[in-house]
Design a protein around this motif. Structure first.
Motif, PDB file in Angstrom:
ATOM      1  N   ARG A 340       0.468  -1.235  -0.158  1.00 45.82           N
ATOM      2  CA  ARG A 340      -0.341   0.079  -0.293  1.00 45.82           C
ATOM      3  C   ARG A 340       1.130   1.048  -0.549  1.00 45.82           C
ATOM      4  O   ARG A 340      -0.003   2.298  -1.102  1.00 45.82           O
ATOM      5  CB  ARG A 340      -0.968   0.416   1.176  1.00 45.82           C
ATOM      6  CG  ARG A 340      -1.548  -0.728   0.718  1.00 45.82           C
ATOM      7  CD  ARG A 340      -2.876  -1.291   2.176  1.00 45.82           C
ATOM      8  NE  ARG A 340      -4.040  -2.331   2.025  1.00 45.82           N
ATOM      9  CZ  ARG A 340      -4.056  -4.027   2.767  1.00 45.82           C
ATOM     10  NH1 ARG A 340      -3.729  -3.178   4.067  1.00 45.82           N
ATOM     11  NH2 ARG A 340      -5.304  -4.428   3.023  1.00 45.82           N
ATOM     12  N   ARG A 343       1.345   3.884  -3.118  1.00 44.98           N
ATOM     13  CA  ARG A 343       0.529   4.627  -4.299  1.00 44.98           C
ATOM     14  C   ARG A 343       0.058   5.312  -3.221  1.00 44.98           C
ATOM     15  O   ARG A 343      -0.497   6.489  -3.712  1.00 44.98           O
ATOM     16  CB  ARG A 343      -0.943   3.918  -4.470  1.00 44.98           C
ATOM     17  CG  ARG A 343      -1.560   3.884  -2.887  1.00 44.98           C
ATOM     18  CD  ARG A 343      -2.788   3.525  -3.287  1.00 44.98           C
ATOM     19  NE  ARG A 343      -3.751   2.799  -2.003  1.00 44.98           N
ATOM     20  CZ  ARG A 343      -4.066   1.875  -1.194  1.00 44.98           C
ATOM     21  NH1 ARG A 343      -3.771   1.071  -1.713  1.00 44.98           N
ATOM     22  NH2 ARG A 343      -4.847   1.622   0.095  1.00 44.98           N
ATOM     23  N   GLU A 407      -7.599   1.217  -6.686  1.00 44.27           N
ATOM     24  CA  GLU A 407      -5.711   1.506  -6.169  1.00 44.27           C
ATOM     25  C   GLU A 407      -5.663   0.376  -5.394  1.00 44.27           C
ATOM     26  O   GLU A 407      -3.912   0.282  -5.492  1.00 44.27           O
ATOM     27  CB  GLU A 407      -6.028   1.928  -4.411  1.00 44.27           C
ATOM     28  CG  GLU A 407      -6.651   3.679  -5.484  1.00 44.27           C
ATOM     29  CD  GLU A 407      -6.826   4.539  -3.699  1.00 44.27           C
ATOM     30  OE1 GLU A 407      -6.672   5.449  -3.450  1.00 44.27           O
ATOM     31  OE2 GLU A 407      -7.293   3.605  -2.572  1.00 44.27           O
ATOM     32  N   GLU A 408      -6.617  -1.575  -5.234  1.00 45.74           N
ATOM     33  CA  GLU A 408      -5.398  -2.571  -4.905  1.00 45.74           C
ATOM     34  C   GLU A 408      -6.799  -3.001  -5.198  1.00 45.74           C
ATOM     35  O   GLU A 408      -7.674  -3.722  -4.175  1.00 45.74           O
ATOM     36  CB  GLU A 408      -5.357  -2.368  -3.129  1.00 45.74           C
ATOM     37  CG  GLU A 408      -5.234  -3.125  -2.212  1.00 45.74           C
ATOM     38  CD  GLU A 408      -5.558  -3.540  -0.898  1.00 45.74           C
ATOM     39  OE1 GLU A 408      -4.139  -2.222  -0.840  1.00 45.74           O
ATOM     40  OE2 GLU A 408      -5.441  -4.744  -0.586  1.00 45.74           O
TER      41      GLU A 408
END
Length: 448
Positions: A340, A343, A407-408
């Motif tokens: 994480r 980003r 994003e994930e």
């Protein structure tokens, strides 16, 4: 049979090809694992072994682990189907860990083996959790089994379902390490481990998942807030503290579990904050229930505490607080932070945090990569209330879902956790981690 002869037989049988037929492969694995167990029984306890005994034990265990890995490379989907009734059941990872040894002898450590290890400090364990790491790494790496397992871990826990009627009625639940209170549609999760500055252990992971489940299940809750409570520690007496990360004293004592802490934490309450609870897997509209989450950081967020900040929709920090992610200093993998951080911060800053142990104060410019709002400590309550009011919107819920998807992606998370399960297991039993945890524990005893 001499130890050398037993080792030769184990090594020869372990390198044999894994049969394509499951029952034959199951028998091969069981036979090799039993021979390894028999050999280990002839040796002194791990902490009392000579260098030769240690080498012999390592050789035997390595042979069995190689076979386990190759067995799962061929039969992961079939193993998972058998353990889940053709994926009709939604077991948690602890259920798989406890049911696996019976269905597939030698694949996973037995309850007795794990109990014997739990009674020992980390430095004196046999290291059976590494076999659990191999198992869950292979399961998560499998697209079909892995997706099913990740979704299963997003289901509400039985404990939360039992406590839900009382929470809906009173708006309060007191757990050992977390206090949950609903006020005006906001669920306030307060971490209350004042004995250890909110350092996480198995109990805290259990309580946090229960509290997150309750906040997500209760329709009267629209926003969740996580904050640390006031401490009794002499240095921080009466001050709120967010989290000091993993409890290294518990790690040294052998009380930090790979399954019940390190893997469960990522697949359990943290993933539920990100993606919500799976409540209706057959719904065409919404399979899960999601809500916005706020983190309120007082004093510091260290290690696992800093990891948490990466998944919240809004982070508010007191002006005198700081965050740090001393992964290299602790020696373990910082959960999904490596996934994480990219980003949120550039590669250089990531490495300064993870590898160099950099501390970032809330008022630094770089803190704005992790924190949305910095306020005077006296204004924290007001800032939390205003943020909760702002995030209380159905449109926020939908957009946060789409943000997390972009994003994930779930498949990226699953692939990361597959490697994490194995690498974290290996780290738990590495010499440097055991030494560092021992030094911390000794320092804590001296300070007390």
């Amino acid at each position: 049979m001499t130890t050398a002869a037993a080792l030769d037989r184990i090594t020869a049988d372990a390198v044999a090809p894994v049969p394509g037929e499951l029952s034959a492969a199951r028998a091969q694995l069981a036979a090799v694992a039993q021979r390894v167990d028999d050999l280990l029984q002839t040796l002194p306890a791990p902490a009392e072994r000579s260098p030769l005994h240690t080498e012999q034990a390592a050789t035997a265990k390595d042979a069995a682990r190689s076979l386990r890995s190759r067995f799962l490379a061929v039969h992961t989907e079939a193993v998972y189907d058998e353990l889940t009734g053709g994926r009709r059941a939604r077991p948690r990872i602890a259920d798989l860990a406890s049911g696996g040894p019976t269905a597939f002898p030698g694949l996973l450590p037995t309850t007795a083996q794990l109990a014997a290890d739990r009674a020992r400090p980390q430095a004196g364990k046999e290291g059976h959790e590494i076999d659990q790491g191999i198992f869950f790494s292979r399961l998560l790496a499998s697209p079909g089994a892995g997706r099913h397992l990740v979704d299963s871990m997003r289901c509400p826990t039985d404990r939360a379902l039992t406590l839900l009627p009382g929470f809906q009625r009173t708006g309060i639940v007191e757990l050992r390490s977390v206090r949950l209170e609903r006020r005006d549609g906001v669920a306030h999760l307060t971490m209350i481990r004042d004995d250890c500055l909110n350092a996480e252990d198995n109990q805290q992971v259990e309580d946090m998942e229960t509290a997150v489940d309750l906040a997500l299940l209760d329709p009267a809750v629209r926003v969740g807030v996580v904050r640390g409570g006031p401490m009794t520690h002499k240095r921080y007496k009466d001050r709120r503290v967010f989290s000091s990360g993993i409890n290294l004293k518990s790690l040294h004592a052998g009380q930090i579990s790979l399954v019940d802490f390190l893997i469960r934490r990522e697949l359990g309450y943290i993933n539920k904050i990100v993606r919500g609870l799976l409540v209706d897997e057959h719904s065409w509209r919404h399979r899960s229930v999601e809500k916005p989450w706020i983190a309120a950081v007082d004093t510091f967020a260290i290690g696992g505490g800093a990891q948490l900040l990466l998944v919240f929709d809004r982070v508010i920090a007191a002006a005198d607080s700081f965050l740090s992610l001393p992964a290299a200093q602790e020696g373990i993998v910082p959960g999904a932070a490596n996934l994480r951080l990219g980003r949120m911060a550039g590669g250089r800053l990531n490495r300064q945090l993870l590898l160099w142990g950099r501390k970032i104060w809330a008022q630094e410019l770089h803190a704005r990569l992790f924190v949305d709002e910095v306020v005077d400590p006296a204004d924290m309550d007001e800032a939390v209330d205003l943020s909760a009011e702002r995030l209380d919107s159905p449109a926020v819920v939908t957009n946060r879902r789409m943000l997390h998807l972009a994003e994930e992606p779930p498949e990226a998370f699953r692939a990361y956790l597959a490697e994490f399960a194995l690498q974290q297991a290996l780290r738990l039993y590495s010499e440097d981690v055991i030494t560092k945890a021992g030094r911390f524990s000794a320092g804590a005893r001296a300070e007390a």
